[in-house]
Design a protein around this motif. Structure first.
Motif, PDB file in Angstrom:
ATOM      1  N   LEU A  63       0.826  -1.210   0.000  1.00 49.86           N
ATOM      2  CA  LEU A  63       0.000   0.000   0.000  1.00 49.86           C
ATOM      3  C   LEU A  63       0.860   1.259   0.000  1.00 49.86           C
ATOM      4  O   LEU A  63       0.568   2.229  -0.705  1.00 49.86           O
ATOM      5  CB  LEU A  63      -0.943   0.002   1.206  1.00 49.86           C
ATOM      6  CG  LEU A  63      -1.941  -1.150   1.306  1.00 49.86           C
ATOM      7  CD1 LEU A  63      -2.787  -1.018   2.570  1.00 49.86           C
ATOM      8  CD2 LEU A  63      -2.792  -1.274   0.063  1.00 49.86           C
ATOM      9  N   SER A  64       1.924   1.242   0.798  1.00 48.59           N
ATOM     10  CA  SER A  64       2.814   2.413   0.875  1.00 48.59           C
ATOM     11  C   SER A  64       3.500   2.679  -0.451  1.00 48.59           C
ATOM     12  O   SER A  64       3.663   3.839  -0.855  1.00 48.59           O
ATOM     13  CB  SER A  64       3.878   2.209   1.962  1.00 48.59           C
ATOM     14  OG  SER A  64       3.290   2.130   3.228  1.00 48.59           O
ATOM     15  N   THR A  65       3.909   1.627  -1.127  1.00 45.34           N
ATOM     16  CA  THR A  65       4.571   1.784  -2.422  1.00 45.34           C
ATOM     17  C   THR A  65       3.620   2.404  -3.439  1.00 45.34           C
ATOM     18  O   THR A  65       4.003   3.319  -4.184  1.00 45.34           O
ATOM     19  CB  THR A  65       5.118   0.433  -2.910  1.00 45.34           C
ATOM     20  OG1 THR A  65       6.055  -0.058  -1.931  1.00 45.34           O
ATOM     21  CG2 THR A  65       5.813   0.562  -4.246  1.00 45.34           C
ATOM     22  N   LEU A  66       2.382   1.940  -3.451  1.00 45.46           N
ATOM     23  CA  LEU A  66       1.391   2.527  -4.354  1.00 45.46           C
ATOM     24  C   LEU A  66       1.141   3.993  -4.007  1.00 45.46           C
ATOM     25  O   LEU A  66       1.075   4.846  -4.890  1.00 45.46           O
ATOM     26  CB  LEU A  66       0.069   1.745  -4.283  1.00 45.46           C
ATOM     27  CG  LEU A  66       0.064   0.397  -4.987  1.00 45.46           C
ATOM     28  CD1 LEU A  66      -1.158  -0.417  -4.578  1.00 45.46           C
ATOM     29  CD2 LEU A  66       0.114   0.582  -6.492  1.00 45.46           C
ATOM     30  N   ARG A  67       1.027   4.298  -2.740  1.00 47.88           N
ATOM     31  CA  ARG A  67       0.736   5.675  -2.322  1.00 47.88           C
ATOM     32  C   ARG A  67       1.887   6.612  -2.662  1.00 47.88           C
ATOM     33  O   ARG A  67       1.682   7.724  -3.146  1.00 47.88           O
ATOM     34  CB  ARG A  67       0.446   5.694  -0.816  1.00 47.88           C
ATOM     35  CG  ARG A  67       0.197   7.049  -0.228  1.00 47.88           C
ATOM     36  CD  ARG A  67      -1.155   7.644  -0.718  1.00 47.88           C
ATOM     37  NE  ARG A  67      -1.414   8.889  -0.072  1.00 47.88           N
ATOM     38  CZ  ARG A  67      -2.060   9.026   1.071  1.00 47.88           C
ATOM     39  NH1 ARG A  67      -2.551   7.964   1.699  1.00 47.88           N
ATOM     40  NH2 ARG A  67      -2.227  10.205   1.590  1.00 47.88           N
ATOM     41  N   ARG A  68       3.107   6.174  -2.424  1.00 45.26           N
ATOM     42  CA  ARG A  68       4.272   7.021  -2.704  1.00 45.26           C
ATOM     43  C   ARG A  68       4.469   7.244  -4.199  1.00 45.26           C
ATOM     44  O   ARG A  68       5.146   8.189  -4.598  1.00 45.26           O
ATOM     45  CB  ARG A  68       5.535   6.412  -2.086  1.00 45.26           C
ATOM     46  CG  ARG A  68       5.570   6.495  -0.578  1.00 45.26           C
ATOM     47  CD  ARG A  68       6.942   6.118  -0.007  1.00 45.26           C
ATOM     48  NE  ARG A  68       7.512   4.939  -0.611  1.00 45.26           N
ATOM     49  CZ  ARG A  68       7.420   3.704  -0.131  1.00 45.26           C
ATOM     50  NH1 ARG A  68       6.770   3.465   0.983  1.00 45.26           N
ATOM     51  NH2 ARG A  68       7.999   2.700  -0.764  1.00 45.26           N
ATOM     52  N   TYR A  73      -2.101   6.559  -8.000  1.00 45.95           N
ATOM     53  CA  TYR A  73      -1.786   5.461  -7.075  1.00 45.95           C
ATOM     54  C   TYR A  73      -1.936   4.113  -7.768  1.00 45.95           C
ATOM     55  O   TYR A  73      -2.585   3.195  -7.271  1.00 45.95           O
ATOM     56  CB  TYR A  73      -2.642   5.534  -5.799  1.00 45.95           C
ATOM     57  CG  TYR A  73      -2.607   6.888  -5.154  1.00 45.95           C
ATOM     58  CD1 TYR A  73      -1.402   7.448  -4.749  1.00 45.95           C
ATOM     59  CD2 TYR A  73      -3.770   7.630  -4.962  1.00 45.95           C
ATOM     60  CE1 TYR A  73      -1.357   8.707  -4.165  1.00 45.95           C
ATOM     61  CE2 TYR A  73      -3.740   8.882  -4.378  1.00 45.95           C
ATOM     62  CZ  TYR A  73      -2.522   9.421  -3.984  1.00 45.95           C
ATOM     63  OH  TYR A  73      -2.481  10.663  -3.404  1.00 45.95           O
ATOM     64  N   ARG A  74      -1.302   4.007  -8.923  1.00 46.30           N
ATOM     65  CA  ARG A  74      -1.414   2.825  -9.772  1.00 46.30           C
ATOM     66  C   ARG A  74      -0.017   2.447 -10.260  1.00 46.30           C
ATOM     67  O   ARG A  74       0.755   3.310 -10.660  1.00 46.30           O
ATOM     68  CB  ARG A  74      -2.317   3.142 -10.968  1.00 46.30           C
ATOM     69  CG  ARG A  74      -2.474   2.005 -11.946  1.00 46.30           C
ATOM     70  CD  ARG A  74      -3.312   2.388 -13.152  1.00 46.30           C
ATOM     71  NE  ARG A  74      -4.608   2.904 -12.741  1.00 46.30           N
ATOM     72  CZ  ARG A  74      -5.197   3.964 -13.276  1.00 46.30           C
ATOM     73  NH1 ARG A  74      -4.620   4.643 -14.256  1.00 46.30           N
ATOM     74  NH2 ARG A  74      -6.367   4.373 -12.847  1.00 46.30           N
ATOM     75  N   GLY A 124      -8.174   1.461   0.899  1.00 47.08           N
ATOM     76  CA  GLY A 124      -6.741   1.267   1.119  1.00 47.08           C
ATOM     77  C   GLY A 124      -6.050   2.565   1.465  1.00 47.08           C
ATOM     78  O   GLY A 124      -5.185   2.614   2.347  1.00 47.08           O
ATOM     79  N   ASN A 125      -6.438   3.619   0.785  1.00 47.89           N
ATOM     80  CA  ASN A 125      -5.868   4.935   1.044  1.00 47.89           C
ATOM     81  C   ASN A 125      -6.204   5.404   2.462  1.00 47.89           C
ATOM     82  O   ASN A 125      -5.336   5.911   3.186  1.00 47.89           O
ATOM     83  CB  ASN A 125      -6.407   5.923   0.005  1.00 47.89           C
ATOM     84  CG  ASN A 125      -5.431   7.004  -0.336  1.00 47.89           C
ATOM     85  OD1 ASN A 125      -4.401   7.165   0.288  1.00 47.89           O
ATOM     86  ND2 ASN A 125      -5.770   7.779  -1.346  1.00 47.89           N
TER      87      ASN A 125
END
Length: 176
Positions: A63-68, A73-74, A124-125
């Protein structure tokens, strides 16, 4: 600046090896043993906090990797695997668990098979906002006994140490 800490078990181990194997360099014990102990303490505390928050380390990493990555966020599964520094099989397992939990969804970023992507959901966010805020607050407390200048100095020394070791990759975060 605070007084220097008293000698600890790492000093005793180093002194014992210095006595038992004169002439063998033992100075690394004072560094590496303490890094191992700190890593264990930090890892144990992180796992405890995440368990209390209902999230495992691998899911947090995903989740953190997607957010960063920033909006939208994809990321492709391959890019996720590279950024998380795990195999594509491990990413597939992480994504499956997160999809079942409603934290991510499989989407397309174009056309064709290779256009598959993983997207962070609103759920998730929201979970990530809560978890990261609580986790970072708890981890800040773990180093709060060091004055800010010493924390910066330690971060710089660890950066230098890791650079001299040739890694790790600047992307992703520790998954375990």
């Amino acid at each position: 600046m605070a007084d220097e800490p008293l000698p600890d078990r790492a000093d005793a181990i180093q002194d014992a090896w210095r006595r038992e194997l004169p002439g063998v360099p033992v100075e690394s014990i004072g560094i590496i043993t303490r890094i191992w102990w700190a890593a264990k303490a930090f890892g144990d505390e992180r796992r405890r906090i995440l368990a209390d928050l209902g999230v495992d380390v691998a899911t947090l990493d995903l989740l953190s990797t997607l957010r960063r990555a920033g909006p939208p966020y994809r990321m492709s599964p391959g890019d996720l695997a590279d950024a998380c520094m795990v195999t594509r099989g491990a990413i597939t397992q992480r994504v499956e668990r997160a999809v079942r939990a409603g934290l991510v969804e499989r989407t397309t970023a174009g056309s064709g098979y290779h256009a598959r992507a993983v997207t962070l959901t609103d759920a998730g966010n929201a979970l990530l906002d809560h978890v990261v805020a609580d986790l970072l607050s708890a981890e800040a407390h773990l180093v709060s006994h060091l004055v800010p200048e010493r924390r910066e100095q330690l971060a710089g020394l660890l950066r230098e140490l890791l650079a001299g070791l040739g890694g790790p990759s600047p992307t992703g975060q520790v998954g375990d």
